[in-house]
Every structure is written in C-alpha cells, then in structure tokens.
Design an enzyme around this catalytic site. Sequence first.
Site, short mmCIF file in Angstrom:
data_model
loop_
_atom_site.label_atom_id
_atom_site.label_comp_id
_atom_site.label_asym_id
_atom_site.label_seq_id
_atom_site.Cartn_x
_atom_site.Cartn_y
_atom_site.Cartn_z
N GLU A 250 0.84 -1.21 0.00
CA GLU A 250 0.00 0.00 0.00
C GLU A 250 0.88 1.26 0.00
O GLU A 250 2.10 1.19 0.08
CB GLU A 250 -0.90 0.01 1.25
CG GLU A 250 -2.38 -0.25 0.97
CD GLU A 250 -3.09 0.97 0.39
OE1 GLU A 250 -2.41 1.94 0.01
OE2 GLU A 250 -4.32 0.95 0.30
N ASN B 136 -6.22 6.36 7.01
CA ASN B 136 -5.95 5.43 5.91
C ASN B 136 -5.10 6.03 4.81
O ASN B 136 -4.09 5.47 4.42
CB ASN B 136 -7.29 4.95 5.35
CG ASN B 136 -7.16 3.88 4.31
OD1 ASN B 136 -6.80 4.14 3.17
ND2 ASN B 136 -7.46 2.64 4.69
N GLU C 233 -4.04 -5.72 10.42
CA GLU C 233 -3.48 -4.47 9.91
C GLU C 233 -3.47 -3.38 10.97
O GLU C 233 -3.44 -2.19 10.67
CB GLU C 233 -4.26 -3.99 8.68
CG GLU C 233 -4.12 -4.88 7.47
CD GLU C 233 -4.72 -4.26 6.23
OE1 GLU C 233 -5.16 -3.10 6.28
OE2 GLU C 233 -4.75 -4.94 5.19
N ASN D 45 -11.69 6.23 1.80
CA ASN D 45 -10.42 5.56 1.57
C ASN D 45 -9.45 6.50 0.85
O ASN D 45 -9.05 7.51 1.39
CB ASN D 45 -10.67 4.26 0.79
CG ASN D 45 -9.60 3.22 1.00
OD1 ASN D 45 -8.42 3.52 0.91
ND2 ASN D 45 -10.00 1.99 1.27
N ASP E 101 -9.70 1.92 -4.03
CA ASP E 101 -8.91 2.08 -2.81
C ASP E 101 -8.11 3.36 -2.96
O ASP E 101 -8.61 4.44 -2.73
CB ASP E 101 -8.03 0.83 -2.64
CG ASP E 101 -7.40 0.71 -1.26
OD1 ASP E 101 -7.21 1.75 -0.60
OD2 ASP E 101 -7.08 -0.41 -0.84
#
Length: 305
Positions: A36, A122, A146, A180, A234
């Site tokens: 990510e 996030n 996570e 997100n 995302d």
Amino acid sequence: MPQIPSIYEIHDDRFRHLIVGSAALEELYSDCRWAEGPVWFADLNCLIWSDIPNQRMLRWAPDGGVSIFRSPSNFVNGNTRDRQGRLVSCEHGGRRVIRTEIDGSITVLADRYQGKRLNSPNDVVVRSDGSVWFTDPTYGIKSDYEGYRAEPEQDTRNVYRLDPVSGDLEAVVIDFGQPNGLAFSPDETKLYVADSASSHDVNAPRHIRVFDVVHGKRLANGKIFCSLDNGLPDGFRVDIQGNVWTSAGDGVHCFSPKGELLGKILVPQTVANVTFGGPRKNRLFITATKSLYSVFLATNGSALG
C-alpha cells in the site's frame, strides 16, 4: 511467434493517447502481505511504500533494489509528502497521522477529534497551502491483522482537514461508509474521495465521489464521480490532464475528468494503490497485494495530485 497478451483494455480511443503500447508491466518486488501507500521521492530517486501486515515500510531505487525504510512501522498505510518534502503517513497502529522530519524524528499531526481517538487514518494528501487532508475508516481496528482490534470511538467515518496554521482538525465530510483514497484535481478545485465500504458489505458503495473545494477549506456539491465494475476503489492519483487512475479488482482503471471509463491496465493481483514517479513523473507505480509493479505511460502525474 506467439502473440503476447496486452496488459491494456481499451474502452475509449482517448486511452490510446495515455498509454505506451509497447510498455511492459514490470514486477519490481513480490514479498509483501498487503502492499500500500506508494510515494515517490524525486530528490532521492526512490519510491517508499507500506507493507502493512508485515509492519514495515520499504524503499525501491532504480539502481539499488529494495531495502527496509522503517521497521516496525506501527502498521503505516497511506503516505504522501508535504510542500517541504517531509513524509506524511497514516498509522493504523497509532490511529494517527504523523510526519517524519528531516532529522528522522516523528511529529504527531492528528490522533484525536473532539477528544476521542481517530478510527485508523488510511490515506492522506497535502494541498499547496499546507493543509493536510486524510480519511479515517475503521479498517485498522477491525482485526489484529493491519492494526489493533478496538471499538471505534468516533460515531462516523470521516474525511478531515488539518489547518496548517492553527492545527485545528475539522471533519469536512461525515457521511461515508468507509472513506479511503483521496486526491485533488490538478488545479485543486476538486477533491476526489473513494468509498470502499463494499469491502465488508456487498450492498455498500464501491464508487469515487467528487467535491468542490471552497476557499481551500470546505467541501461542497458532493456527487458520485464513477463506480467500478470490478472490485472497489482504494487508492488513486490524478494525471496532468485531470484523468483519475484508480486501483480496482482487476488492475488500474482510468477515468476521464467527467467520470468516463477510458481503459484499464490489467494487473494479475488486486491493486491497492498507485502513484506517479520517475524523473518525468510518467511511470505509474502500482502496489498490488504482495507485489510492487510499474508501467511507463504517455501522460504525467499531476504536481498536486
């Protein structure tokens, strides 16, 4: 000779002008649990990204391969840079937004709203005025994979703006299922925000919303910008023409500034996030499940996107 399958799926002829037909999808690394938060450091000629479940941040350099940037990372997810070149990150573990100073020390930018702990920040972007905008879903407190399992203290899952002068934190949108990824349009008059609530509820949204940015501080006139036909949105970034390049279940989807699907870059793993990098910002770096990929494009990343 056998024909090599194309990594591109053309939905609109305009997409042909954004891609390099002969460019290959390159796998640069493949030992993550959930990759990510890619961010490009032009001055250091390297990419930094998060491997959330493995509690580490990694660095890739064209001439040096992959190395550890930070471990343990406290489950860092999204990353960006501010206008001074400092790394700004969202920590699931600490339920906070932090900044890495030039000397390597950590400054906490936000960890509470109205006296209560944030959910699990996030993704984050920094506007040209220095304001920090970030999303706060509950993914990092849903389990110990996570982050750390916990009950949310916030009643809603919000998009926040942190004022660069006063340090005041304001919830600018409070009606998301799970906010997100987010990114500004090239001129910063619009903010795009993904809602990925369908990750845990098949009937929930899987779209990106767009808002007008009013005086650099408020959001107005929110509406659905696009919906995905495979997976959920995302993380994403915007190119210099205002096209949105978003993660999806089957790769990276590219939408015009009007929300029209132009085409796809097909990736063999579920994509989590993307960023533009390289000396000319024409290389799209893609974090996808366990791997880091890249592909050269015929467009460039927005300086502010």
